[in-house]
Design a protein around this motif. Structure first.
Motif, PDB file in Angstrom:
ATOM      1  N   THR A 101      12.816  18.672   5.178  1.00  0.00           N
ATOM      2  CA  THR A 101      12.628  18.204   3.818  1.00  0.00           C
ATOM      3  C   THR A 101      11.951  16.849   3.835  1.00  0.00           C
ATOM      4  O   THR A 101      11.872  16.167   4.863  1.00  0.00           O
ATOM      5  N   GLU A 102      11.468  16.430   2.689  1.00  0.00           N
ATOM      6  CA  GLU A 102      10.843  15.105   2.573  1.00  0.00           C
ATOM      7  C   GLU A 102      11.855  14.010   2.907  1.00  0.00           C
ATOM      8  O   GLU A 102      11.527  13.015   3.559  1.00  0.00           O
ATOM      9  N   GLN A 103      13.104  14.211   2.483  1.00  0.00           N
ATOM     10  CA  GLN A 103      14.160  13.234   2.773  1.00  0.00           C
ATOM     11  C   GLN A 103      14.395  13.106   4.270  1.00  0.00           C
ATOM     12  O   GLN A 103      14.547  12.003   4.808  1.00  0.00           O
ATOM     13  N   CYS A 105      12.260  13.796   6.764  1.00  0.00           N
ATOM     14  CA  CYS A 105      11.109  13.143   7.411  1.00  0.00           C
ATOM     15  C   CYS A 105      11.136  11.640   7.194  1.00  0.00           C
ATOM     16  O   CYS A 105      10.852  10.860   8.108  1.00  0.00           O
ATOM     17  N   ARG A 106      11.487  11.231   6.006  1.00  0.00           N
ATOM     18  CA  ARG A 106      11.551   9.798   5.713  1.00  0.00           C
ATOM     19  C   ARG A 106      12.640   9.128   6.539  1.00  0.00           C
ATOM     20  O   ARG A 106      12.451   8.035   7.097  1.00  0.00           O
ATOM     21  N   ALA A 126       5.871   6.261   3.757  1.00  0.00           N
ATOM     22  CA  ALA A 126       5.478   7.519   3.111  1.00  0.00           C
ATOM     23  C   ALA A 126       4.359   8.197   3.900  1.00  0.00           C
ATOM     24  O   ALA A 126       4.351   9.421   4.058  1.00  0.00           O
ATOM     25  N   ALA A 129       5.876   9.680   7.054  1.00  0.00           N
ATOM     26  CA  ALA A 129       6.692  10.851   6.718  1.00  0.00           C
ATOM     27  C   ALA A 129       5.810  12.054   6.400  1.00  0.00           C
ATOM     28  O   ALA A 129       6.116  13.188   6.777  1.00  0.00           O
ATOM     29  N   ARG A 130       4.693  11.793   5.733  1.00  0.00           N
ATOM     30  CA  ARG A 130       3.787  12.882   5.403  1.00  0.00           C
ATOM     31  C   ARG A 130       3.143  13.444   6.670  1.00  0.00           C
ATOM     32  O   ARG A 130       2.988  14.660   6.824  1.00  0.00           O
ATOM     33  N   ALA A 133       5.679  15.596   8.473  1.00  0.00           N
ATOM     34  CA  ALA A 133       5.826  16.905   7.829  1.00  0.00           C
ATOM     35  C   ALA A 133       4.638  17.807   8.160  1.00  0.00           C
ATOM     36  O   ALA A 133       4.803  19.007   8.417  1.00  0.00           O
TER      37      ALA A 133
END
Length: 465
Positions: A101-103, A105-106, A126, A129-130, A133
């Motif tokens: 999830t984005e959470q 990865c962050r 960000a 994290a992107r 992902a």
């Protein structure tokens, strides 16, 4: 005698328990040297990758892409967190099916930065994290190119060179994917779509996040893995928008609109990359909203802007050779689903027999695509495909003449992607074979009416509103 004096007790200090990701991070920081500075390093950051994507129109110096050290450690951090999920309930944040999830990865990016003593800005975190992902569940180092405006194809050749195609034509980006990394990316993308890609099945085709992915592994590909990504437009252009870029676009637009309104059965022909599927989708967007459109394709690509579209996609056989569902079977099934319009994407073989049979059972207004060098070459292509189904020339000629109203041929040249010929199939004078009678032909940027105009008008008389 010396009196006994007890020694002071040894107080054992509790050892700090190193968690798995912390241990991996420390070991890697101790063993991996910092990469040397390069004139134009591709350090794996999203900013560096976007710089390549933003300059796809001009070749750059070849630069091999290698994932940065922090990316491997962030991946290990996520793996450790997922492994501990049963104990501390953290698996939900990691996601299901191996997709973070984005959470998650962050959190991984921030944890690795803290180990390194770095303070990341909100934008920097960000970006990382992107990128993480993309590396775990997206298109990896090709993701910025896939997201770049105007890119229609992203291609990796056997030497790892990355190319893009778009409005400006084929361009080399200057980025190089090492063979093993290209192979890992191809295998992961096809696995996401439920397709197998390995030594036993060295080529595969699938749709991932709306993008058609085709991969070929050595030894079929020669030196290294081949990867081809067909990127659909973020905006589904209407017929009017497409016609704005065509020579004599108003006349071609009116012709296509008339074909749709009159429920003409049309084959869209052209070479690879000429915009056949784009035009087909735009044309079907002009159909009556009350109609039911059923599309049948090897890989889903057609996306008409229409409220009632049902999509069927073929399936390859599994490793045991079972489970295959081809276009021919899907066409037969589609006829039982009450279609007002049947759309067959890219006929390549014996399935043309099923399509022509369907067109001659009252299903007018169908559309399809096929590869051909010109409209005049379409009869030869149909004859060759009909032979694969065991049809004679006479049988195929009768079926095409009765079921296909027109052929719309596209070309890609200095003027872009645009129609160059609209023709109607007619039977040769001696009764064997077909020939194409021009209805409209592009001559110096103008759509010129041909002898087939009255023939097509007679065929479509009484149809439509």
């Amino acid at each position: 005698m010396r009196p006994f004096v007890p020694e002071p007790p040894v107080i054992a200090r509790p050892r700090r328990r190193l968690r798995h990701p912390d241990l991996i991070g420390r070991l890697r920081r101790a063993r991996e040297p910092e990469p040397a500075a390069q004139p134009r390093p591709d350090d794996g950051s999203l900013a560096a990758a976007c710089a390549v994507a933003g300059n796809v129109s001009s070749p750059a110096v070849d630069q091999a892409t290698t994932p940065p050290a922090w990316l491997d450690r962030a991946r290990s951090w996520l793996a450790g967190r997922q492994a501990r999920g049963d104990d501390d309930g953290e698996a939900a944040a990691v996601g299901t099916g191996g997709e973070p999830t984005e959470q998650a990865c962050r959190a991984a990016v921030e944890a690795v930065a803290e180990q390194d003593g770095l303070v990341l800005t909100a934008g920097g975190a960000a970006e990382r994290a992107r990128l993480l992902a993309d590396e775990l569940s997206g298109f990896g180092p090709l993701a910025p190119l896939v997201r770049a405006d105007g890119v229609t194809d992203v291609l990796v050749d056997g030497n790892g060179r990355v190319w893009t195609d778009g409005a400006d034509g084929l361009r080399q980006t200057g980025t190089i994917l090492p063979p093993e990394r290209a192979r890992q990316l191809a295998v992961r993308l096809l696995h996401r779509a439920g397709r197998r890609l390995d030594a036993a099945v060295p080529l595969a085709d699938a749709r991932v996040d709306g993008i058609r992915v085709h991969a070929v592994l050595p030894p079929l590909s020669g030196a290294g893995p081949l990867l081809s990504l067909r990127v659909p437009s973020r905006r589904r252009p209407s017929l009017a928008v497409l016609a704005e870029g065509w020579p004599d676009g108003e006349r071609w637009q009116a012709a296509v609109q008339h074909l749709v309104a009159a429920h003409a059965t049309v084959l869209v022909s052209g070479a690879t990359g000429t915009g056949k599927t784009t035009l087909l989708s735009a044309a079907l967007g002009e159909a009556d909203p009350a109609e039911r459109i059923i599309t049948v394709e090897d890989t889903l690509e057609a996306a008409p802007a229409h409220p009632h579209v049902v999509c069927l996609q073929a399936r390859s056989a599994n490793a045991e050779g079972a489970g295959e569902v081809g276009l021919a079977e899907l066409i037969r099934q589609a006829l039982r689903m009450r279609p007002d319009r049947l759309v067959v994407g890219e006929c390549r073989g014996a399935e043309v027999a099923e399509m022509l049979t369907a067109l001659n059972t009252g299903h007018q207004g169908a559309w399809g695509t096929l590869h051909a060098n010109s409209a005049d070459d379409v009869p030869a292509r149909l004859t060759a495909m009909g032979a694969l189904a065991g049809w004679s020339v006479e049988a195929l000629t009768a079926q095409v003449h009765a079921g296909v109203d027109a052929v719309l041929h596209l070309r890609r040249d200095a003027a872009g992607r645009h129609p160059v010929s609209l023709a109607v199939p007619v039977i040769e004078e001696h009764g064997a074979g077909l020939r194409m009678l021009p209805v409209l032909t592009d001559v110096g940027g103008r759509a010129v009416r041909g002898p087939g105009w009255d023939v097509l008008a007679a065929r479509l008389k009484g149809r439509g509103p």
